[in-house]
Design a protein around this motif. Structure first.
Motif, PDB file in Angstrom:
ATOM      1  N   LYS A 187       0.915  -1.353  -0.219  1.00 24.91           N
ATOM      2  CA  LYS A 187       0.311   0.003  -0.074  1.00 24.91           C
ATOM      3  C   LYS A 187       0.622   1.419   0.384  1.00 24.91           C
ATOM      4  CE  LYS A 187      -3.304  -2.489   3.199  1.00 24.91           C
ATOM      5  NZ  LYS A 187      -4.003  -2.430   4.293  1.00 24.91           N
ATOM      6  N   ALA A 188       1.589   1.269   0.897  1.00 25.07           N
ATOM      7  CA  ALA A 188       3.060   2.162   1.239  1.00 25.07           C
ATOM      8  C   ALA A 188       3.408   2.348   0.131  1.00 25.07           C
ATOM      9  CB  ALA A 188       3.673   2.042   2.039  1.00 25.07           C
ATOM     10  N   LEU A 189       4.105   1.503  -1.578  1.00 22.14           N
ATOM     11  CA  LEU A 189       4.713   2.147  -2.450  1.00 22.14           C
ATOM     12  C   LEU A 189       3.468   1.925  -3.484  1.00 22.14           C
ATOM     13  CD1 LEU A 189       7.220  -1.633  -1.058  1.00 22.14           C
ATOM     14  CD2 LEU A 189       7.899   1.064  -1.614  1.00 22.14           C
ATOM     15  N   ALA A 190       2.149   1.530  -3.082  1.00 21.29           N
ATOM     16  CA  ALA A 190       1.987   2.328  -4.537  1.00 21.29           C
ATOM     17  C   ALA A 190       1.036   3.605  -4.191  1.00 21.29           C
ATOM     18  CB  ALA A 190       0.549   1.232  -4.351  1.00 21.29           C
ATOM     19  N   GLU A 191       1.441   4.409  -3.203  1.00 22.20           N
ATOM     20  CA  GLU A 191       1.277   5.274  -2.931  1.00 22.20           C
ATOM     21  C   GLU A 191       2.378   5.933  -3.166  1.00 22.20           C
ATOM     22  OE1 GLU A 191      -1.006   8.343   0.428  1.00 22.20           O
ATOM     23  OE2 GLU A 191      -1.676   5.343   1.432  1.00 22.20           O
ATOM     24  N   VAL A 192       3.775   5.740  -3.278  1.00 26.38           N
ATOM     25  CA  VAL A 192       4.911   6.386  -3.968  1.00 26.38           C
ATOM     26  C   VAL A 192       4.698   6.627  -5.465  1.00 26.38           C
ATOM     27  CG1 VAL A 192       7.438   6.690  -4.253  1.00 26.38           C
ATOM     28  CG2 VAL A 192       6.139   6.242  -1.694  1.00 26.38           C
ATOM     29  N   ARG A 193       4.516   5.733  -5.602  1.00 27.10           N
ATOM     30  CA  ARG A 193       4.095   5.384  -7.308  1.00 27.10           C
ATOM     31  C   ARG A 193       3.143   6.686  -8.145  1.00 27.10           C
ATOM     32  NH1 ARG A 193       7.472   5.068 -11.054  1.00 27.10           N
ATOM     33  NH2 ARG A 193       7.956   2.898 -11.111  1.00 27.10           N
ATOM     34  N   ALA A 194       1.747   6.328  -7.269  1.00 28.74           N
ATOM     35  CA  ALA A 194       1.311   7.275  -7.482  1.00 28.74           C
ATOM     36  C   ALA A 194       1.494   8.827  -7.089  1.00 28.74           C
ATOM     37  CB  ALA A 194       0.002   7.121  -6.860  1.00 28.74           C
ATOM     38  N   HIS A 195       2.465   9.097  -6.916  1.00 32.77           N
ATOM     39  CA  HIS A 195       2.650  10.261  -6.086  1.00 32.77           C
ATOM     40  C   HIS A 195       3.631  11.471  -7.433  1.00 32.77           C
ATOM     41  CE1 HIS A 195       3.900  13.825  -3.373  1.00 32.77           C
ATOM     42  NE2 HIS A 195       4.844  13.733  -3.795  1.00 32.77           N
ATOM     43  N   ILE A 196       4.831   9.883  -7.396  1.00 31.14           N
ATOM     44  CA  ILE A 196       5.699  10.252  -8.333  1.00 31.14           C
ATOM     45  C   ILE A 196       5.437  10.149 -10.002  1.00 31.14           C
ATOM     46  CG2 ILE A 196       7.325   9.537  -6.426  1.00 31.14           C
ATOM     47  CD1 ILE A 196       8.038   7.418  -8.268  1.00 31.14           C
ATOM     48  N   GLY A 197       4.827   9.530 -10.112  1.00 32.38           N
ATOM     49  CA  GLY A 197       4.448   9.258 -11.698  1.00 32.38           C
ATOM     50  C   GLY A 197       4.976   8.208 -11.983  1.00 32.38           C
ATOM     51  N   ASP A 198       4.894   7.512 -13.602  1.00 30.95           N
ATOM     52  CA  ASP A 198       5.636   6.450 -13.963  1.00 30.95           C
ATOM     53  C   ASP A 198       7.298   6.771 -14.471  1.00 30.95           C
ATOM     54  OD1 ASP A 198       3.334   5.231 -13.873  1.00 30.95           O
ATOM     55  OD2 ASP A 198       2.832   5.631 -15.939  1.00 30.95           O
ATOM     56  N   GLU A 199       7.779   7.775 -14.884  1.00 32.08           N
ATOM     57  CA  GLU A 199       8.750   7.726 -15.324  1.00 32.08           C
ATOM     58  C   GLU A 199      10.148   7.595 -14.119  1.00 32.08           C
ATOM     59  OE1 GLU A 199       8.710  11.591 -17.504  1.00 32.08           O
ATOM     60  OE2 GLU A 199       7.509  10.447 -18.648  1.00 32.08           O
ATOM     61  N   VAL A 200      10.135   8.130 -12.651  1.00 31.01           N
ATOM     62  CA  VAL A 200      11.460   8.266 -11.375  1.00 31.01           C
ATOM     63  C   VAL A 200      11.117   6.711 -11.762  1.00 31.01           C
ATOM     64  CG1 VAL A 200      11.793   8.671  -9.433  1.00 31.01           C
ATOM     65  CG2 VAL A 200      10.089  10.017 -11.190  1.00 31.01           C
ATOM     66  N   GLU A 201      12.198   5.971 -11.480  1.00 29.85           N
ATOM     67  CA  GLU A 201      12.638   5.003 -10.957  1.00 29.85           C
ATOM     68  C   GLU A 201      12.325   4.724  -9.583  1.00 29.85           C
ATOM     69  OE1 GLU A 201      13.175   2.672 -13.076  1.00 29.85           O
ATOM     70  OE2 GLU A 201      13.837   3.743 -14.824  1.00 29.85           O
ATOM     71  N   LEU A 202      11.712   3.629  -9.594  1.00 31.87           N
ATOM     72  CA  LEU A 202      11.459   2.869  -7.392  1.00 31.87           C
ATOM     73  C   LEU A 202      11.860   2.335  -6.581  1.00 31.87           C
ATOM     74  CD1 LEU A 202       9.478   3.698  -5.508  1.00 31.87           C
ATOM     75  CD2 LEU A 202       7.478   2.656  -6.051  1.00 31.87           C
ATOM     76  N   LEU A 203      12.636   1.811  -5.974  1.00 28.17           N
ATOM     77  CA  LEU A 203      13.361   0.513  -5.566  1.00 28.17           C
ATOM     78  C   LEU A 203      12.582   0.466  -3.770  1.00 28.17           C
ATOM     79  CD1 LEU A 203      15.579   2.625  -7.170  1.00 28.17           C
ATOM     80  CD2 LEU A 203      17.168   0.258  -6.901  1.00 28.17           C
ATOM     81  N   HIS A 204      12.855  -1.056  -4.022  1.00 30.93           N
ATOM     82  CA  HIS A 204      12.656  -1.320  -2.529  1.00 30.93           C
ATOM     83  C   HIS A 204      13.406  -2.597  -1.870  1.00 30.93           C
ATOM     84  CE1 HIS A 204       9.821  -1.987   1.062  1.00 30.93           C
ATOM     85  NE2 HIS A 204      10.040  -3.177   0.762  1.00 30.93           N
ATOM     86  N   ASP A 205      14.281  -2.455  -0.381  1.00 29.33           N
ATOM     87  CA  ASP A 205      14.906  -3.645   0.183  1.00 29.33           C
ATOM     88  C   ASP A 205      14.026  -4.312   0.947  1.00 29.33           C
ATOM     89  OD1 ASP A 205      16.945  -4.846   1.174  1.00 29.33           O
ATOM     90  OD2 ASP A 205      18.247  -2.854   1.272  1.00 29.33           O
ATOM     91  N   ALA A 206      13.567  -5.604   1.262  1.00 22.27           N
ATOM     92  CA  ALA A 206      12.999  -5.957   2.546  1.00 22.27           C
ATOM     93  C   ALA A 206      14.429  -6.389   3.244  1.00 22.27           C
ATOM     94  CB  ALA A 206      12.591  -7.210   1.756  1.00 22.27           C
ATOM     95  N   HIS A 207      15.371  -7.138   3.208  1.00 18.68           N
ATOM     96  CA  HIS A 207      16.107  -6.858   4.011  1.00 18.68           C
ATOM     97  C   HIS A 207      16.447  -8.075   4.893  1.00 18.68           C
ATOM     98  CE1 HIS A 207      19.204  -5.360   6.949  1.00 18.68           C
ATOM     99  NE2 HIS A 207      20.325  -4.479   5.651  1.00 18.68           N
ATOM    100  N   HIS A 208      16.452  -8.873   3.683  1.00 17.79           N
ATOM    101  CA  HIS A 208      16.469 -10.524   4.050  1.00 17.79           C
ATOM    102  C   HIS A 208      15.269 -11.078   5.078  1.00 17.79           C
ATOM    103  CE1 HIS A 208      20.628  -9.467   3.294  1.00 17.79           C
ATOM    104  NE2 HIS A 208      19.965  -8.606   3.724  1.00 17.79           N
TER     105      HIS A 208
END
Ligand code: EZ4
Ligand code: CO
Length: 405
Positions: free
Chosen positions: A195-216
């Motif tokens: 949910k949090a990452l979907a909000e980030v994607r909606a906020h920044i649009g499609d062109e910014v590269e988005l990454l996430h770390d689940a830290h093992h």
């Protein structure tokens, strides 16, 4: 022609956080610097360098970088391991620095010259509440970054990797006499992170590269679920889903998701990466240019990766010093398989010791053109700020059992 090593010094310094510096001096007075920082275990690698490697380096020819690498890697007998490989990495960086200074060339020239003009970088955005995370993302994008790693808090937990409540900067190691104990619950994380990452994607649009770390922290099937759920967000990568002691887990994850996978910040040789690369289990290999035996070894990992269209994307948190960052950017300029550089950034005080030479402009890093690695070290400032005990945290699940941090 020889260029004999005459002196080897180790300095453990703490300009806001701990770093292990290696200084190699040759008979003709050329000085090369290396970094051997293993976050939370700094004194082990400092002692290894000072007590076991410095005495056998003195008198060796500084020009024979690969020969010294082989001498140390094969010569230890007890191969691999983070302390050993960080120490070899530091020596390797210092010898490349010396070679560049001796020949009056930046290291990327010695590696074959530029294959690109600049190296794509990403940095971290962090916020406990999603609104704080979005503010942090805006701040990152405001600095010209084109790629951002987003980490958020998790409702119901008091602590989460990558985030500090109410504070914009995150630093994993805490200055204390024992590791901080954090709590973890994968179910709560899996409910909230998409949910949090979907909000980030909606906020920044499609062109910014988005990454996430689940830290093992996830099991293979949880990792598969997360990758699948995040597919519509088109992440640049999802990092460290499961611990990589079990590399077959990535086959299971791959069966379920097309989200690109990044792994390898805790790996320290090509042997730890080989099966992941040749079986195309990952898309980005994250070995750090210092923790995995230096430029000499990491360029081999990235050359292997290149055969399989896997990209190199070295680890670049604040716990690898600006010297390692500079070495990573030098390699990035000259390595065809280089995909992206993590650039977490540093506390301001780090600048009292390191003047790194590289530049971050419009979301890309460029290497210094100065001879060697291009980093200036203020040795007096380093010695004036001595080691200060700090540990990485440990994590427990809600029932009190230790889990992966
Ligand atoms: O937790 O370097 O991608 N970056 C990371 C880091 C690691 C730290 C551990 O020292 O996962 O923040
Ligand atoms: Co990571």
């Amino acid at each position: 022609m020889t260029n004999l090593i005459s002196k080897v010094d180790v300095i453990v310094t703490s300009p806001a956080r701990n770093y292990v510096l290696l200084k190699i001096t040759t008979e003709d007075g050329v000085v090369g610097w290396g970094d051997a920082t293993v976050n939370g275990r700094e004194l082990a690698v400092a002692s290894y360098l000072r007590d076991h490697l410095a005495p056998i380096l003195v008198g060796r020819d500084a020009d024979r970088i690969e020969d010294t690498w082989q001498y140390l890697y094969r010569g230890v007998y007890w191969r691999r391991g983070p302390i050993n490989m960080a120490a070899i990495g530091a020596i390797d960086l210092a010898l490349w620095d010396i070679k560049g200074k001796s020949l009056n060339q930046p290291v990327y020239q010695l590696l074959g010259g530029k294959v690109r003009d600049r190296v794509l970088a990403y940095t971290h955005a962090t916020g406990w509440e999603t609104s704080e995370l979005l503010e942090s993302v805006d701040e990152v994008l405001g600095r010209g970054l084109r790629a951002v790693r987003a980490q958020s808090g998790v409702p119901g937990l008091s602590t989460v990797y990558g985030v500090t409540r109410g504070i914009k900067r995150y630093e994993p190691a805490k200055r204390d006499l024992r590791p901080l104990e954090e709590e973890w619950d994968s179910s709560a994380y899996l409910r909230h992170a998409p949910k949090a990452l979907a909000e980030v994607r909606a906020h920044i649009g499609d062109e910014v590269e988005l990454l996430h770390d689940a830290h093992h922290r996830l099991t293979p099937i949880q990792a598969a679920r997360l990758g699948k759920e995040l597919e519509p967000l088109h992440l640049f990568w999802l990092e460290d889903l499961t611990p990589t002691e079990n590399q077959e887990a990535f086959d299971l994850i791959r069966e379920h998701t097309t989200t690109p996978l990044a792994v390898g910040e805790v790996h320290n040789t090509i042997w730890d990466c080989k099966d992941l690369i040749i079986n195309q289990r990952i898309d980005y290999v994250r070995t750090c240019v210092m923790h995995a035996g230096g430029i000499s070894h990491v360029r081999k990992i990235f050359d292997l990766a290149d055969l399989y269209q896997v990209k190199g994307a070295p680890h670049g948190p604040s716990d690898v010093s600006p010297l390692t960052m500079a070495a990573s950017v030098q390699l990035g300029m000259a390595s065809p398989a280089f995909g992206m550089q993590e650039y977490m950034g540093y506390p301001e005080q780090v600048g009292t010791v390191f003047s790194p030479g590289y530049r971050l402009v419009d979301g890309y890093l460029t290497a210094s053109d100065a001879p060697g690695l291009g980093v200036e070290i203020d040795e007096d400032a380093a010695r004036e700020q001595p080691y200060d005990q700090a540990y990485l945290p440990v994590a427990r699940t809600l029932d009190g059992a230790i889990t992966n941090w």
